[in-house]
Write a protein that holds these residues in place. Sequence first.
Motif, PDB file in Angstrom:
ATOM      1  N   THR A  19       0.839  -1.197   0.000  1.00 29.55           N
ATOM      2  CA  THR A  19       0.000   0.000   0.000  1.00 29.55           C
ATOM      3  C   THR A  19       0.876   1.250   0.000  1.00 29.55           C
ATOM      4  O   THR A  19       1.972   1.258   0.557  1.00 29.55           O
ATOM      5  N   ARG A  20       0.366   2.290  -0.616  1.00 28.94           N
ATOM      6  CA  ARG A  20       1.072   3.571  -0.657  1.00 28.94           C
ATOM      7  C   ARG A  20       1.202   4.140   0.749  1.00 28.94           C
ATOM      8  O   ARG A  20       2.271   4.622   1.150  1.00 28.94           O
ATOM      9  N   ALA A  21       0.135   4.072   1.533  1.00 31.54           N
ATOM     10  CA  ALA A  21       0.155   4.618   2.892  1.00 31.54           C
ATOM     11  C   ALA A  21       1.176   3.889   3.766  1.00 31.54           C
ATOM     12  O   ALA A  21       1.922   4.520   4.520  1.00 31.54           O
ATOM     13  N   GLY A  22       1.225   2.581   3.659  1.00 29.48           N
ATOM     14  CA  GLY A  22       2.191   1.808   4.439  1.00 29.48           C
ATOM     15  C   GLY A  22       3.617   2.108   4.030  1.00 29.48           C
ATOM     16  O   GLY A  22       4.513   2.227   4.880  1.00 29.48           O
ATOM     17  N   LEU A  23       3.832   2.234   2.742  1.00 30.30           N
ATOM     18  CA  LEU A  23       5.170   2.558   2.236  1.00 30.30           C
ATOM     19  C   LEU A  23       5.599   3.939   2.719  1.00 30.30           C
ATOM     20  O   LEU A  23       6.726   4.119   3.196  1.00 30.30           O
ATOM     21  N   LEU A  24       4.703   4.909   2.626  1.00 31.39           N
ATOM     22  CA  LEU A  24       5.019   6.257   3.107  1.00 31.39           C
ATOM     23  C   LEU A  24       5.348   6.239   4.603  1.00 31.39           C
ATOM     24  O   LEU A  24       6.314   6.865   5.045  1.00 31.39           O
ATOM     25  N   ARG A  25       4.558   5.517   5.375  1.00 34.91           N
ATOM     26  CA  ARG A  25       4.802   5.416   6.817  1.00 34.91           C
ATOM     27  C   ARG A  25       6.208   4.862   7.090  1.00 34.91           C
ATOM     28  O   ARG A  25       6.955   5.406   7.896  1.00 34.91           O
ATOM     29  N   ASP A  26       6.560   3.793   6.382  1.00 30.31           N
ATOM     30  CA  ASP A  26       7.879   3.178   6.567  1.00 30.31           C
ATOM     31  C   ASP A  26       9.009   4.115   6.153  1.00 30.31           C
ATOM     32  O   ASP A  26      10.038   4.200   6.826  1.00 30.31           O
ATOM     33  N   TYR A  28       8.941   7.476   6.000  1.00 32.73           N
ATOM     34  CA  TYR A  28       9.043   8.569   6.977  1.00 32.73           C
ATOM     35  C   TYR A  28       9.787   8.108   8.226  1.00 32.73           C
ATOM     36  O   TYR A  28      10.667   8.812   8.732  1.00 32.73           O
ATOM     37  N   ALA A  29       9.453   6.931   8.722  1.00 30.14           N
ATOM     38  CA  ALA A  29      10.107   6.407   9.933  1.00 30.14           C
ATOM     39  C   ALA A  29      11.598   6.183   9.691  1.00 30.14           C
ATOM     40  O   ALA A  29      12.423   6.480  10.566  1.00 30.14           O
ATOM     41  N   PHE A  43      15.352   9.463  -0.407  1.00 34.67           N
ATOM     42  CA  PHE A  43      14.160   9.262   0.422  1.00 34.67           C
ATOM     43  C   PHE A  43      13.152  10.381   0.196  1.00 34.67           C
ATOM     44  O   PHE A  43      11.965  10.128  -0.003  1.00 34.67           O
ATOM     45  N   LYS A  44      13.628  11.612   0.227  1.00 32.62           N
ATOM     46  CA  LYS A  44      12.733  12.763   0.067  1.00 32.62           C
ATOM     47  C   LYS A  44      12.069  12.762  -1.307  1.00 32.62           C
ATOM     48  O   LYS A  44      10.884  13.090  -1.431  1.00 32.62           O
ATOM     49  N   ALA A  45      12.818  12.396  -2.339  1.00 30.93           N
ATOM     50  CA  ALA A  45      12.259  12.352  -3.697  1.00 30.93           C
ATOM     51  C   ALA A  45      11.162  11.297  -3.797  1.00 30.93           C
ATOM     52  O   ALA A  45      10.101  11.542  -4.386  1.00 30.93           O
ATOM     53  N   VAL A  46      11.404  10.134  -3.209  1.00 30.53           N
ATOM     54  CA  VAL A  46      10.410   9.066  -3.242  1.00 30.53           C
ATOM     55  C   VAL A  46       9.157   9.495  -2.483  1.00 30.53           C
ATOM     56  O   VAL A  46       8.037   9.334  -2.967  1.00 30.53           O
ATOM     57  N   ILE A  47       9.348  10.052  -1.298  1.00 34.32           N
ATOM     58  CA  ILE A  47       8.208  10.505  -0.494  1.00 34.32           C
ATOM     59  C   ILE A  47       7.401  11.555  -1.259  1.00 34.32           C
ATOM     60  O   ILE A  47       6.174  11.478  -1.319  1.00 34.32           O
TER      61      ILE A  47
END
Length: 75
Positions: A19-26, A28-29, A43-47
């Motif tokens: 999931t996009r939300a799960g990937l973003l959460r990981d 960011y952490a 990391f910032k580019a992917v986010i």
Amino acid sequence: MEYFTVEETNLICIYDIRTRAGLLRDLYAATEDVYDPELLEVFKAVIHKLEGLTDGEYLELAPGLVPADDLEVDA
């Protein structure tokens, strides 16, 4: 045209991409422990790119998220 660079794709594939939300959460952490400036930029580019996608758009891209070492190359 590919949406993510090879470096970005390889980074993404370290994490759970279901999931996009799960990937973003990981992602960011994980940024809290990234001290290399160049890696932090990836990391910032992917986010940033993930934040610009809808969940539907992400699901269309997800099957193509394969680490570079796993790509088949035509000889």
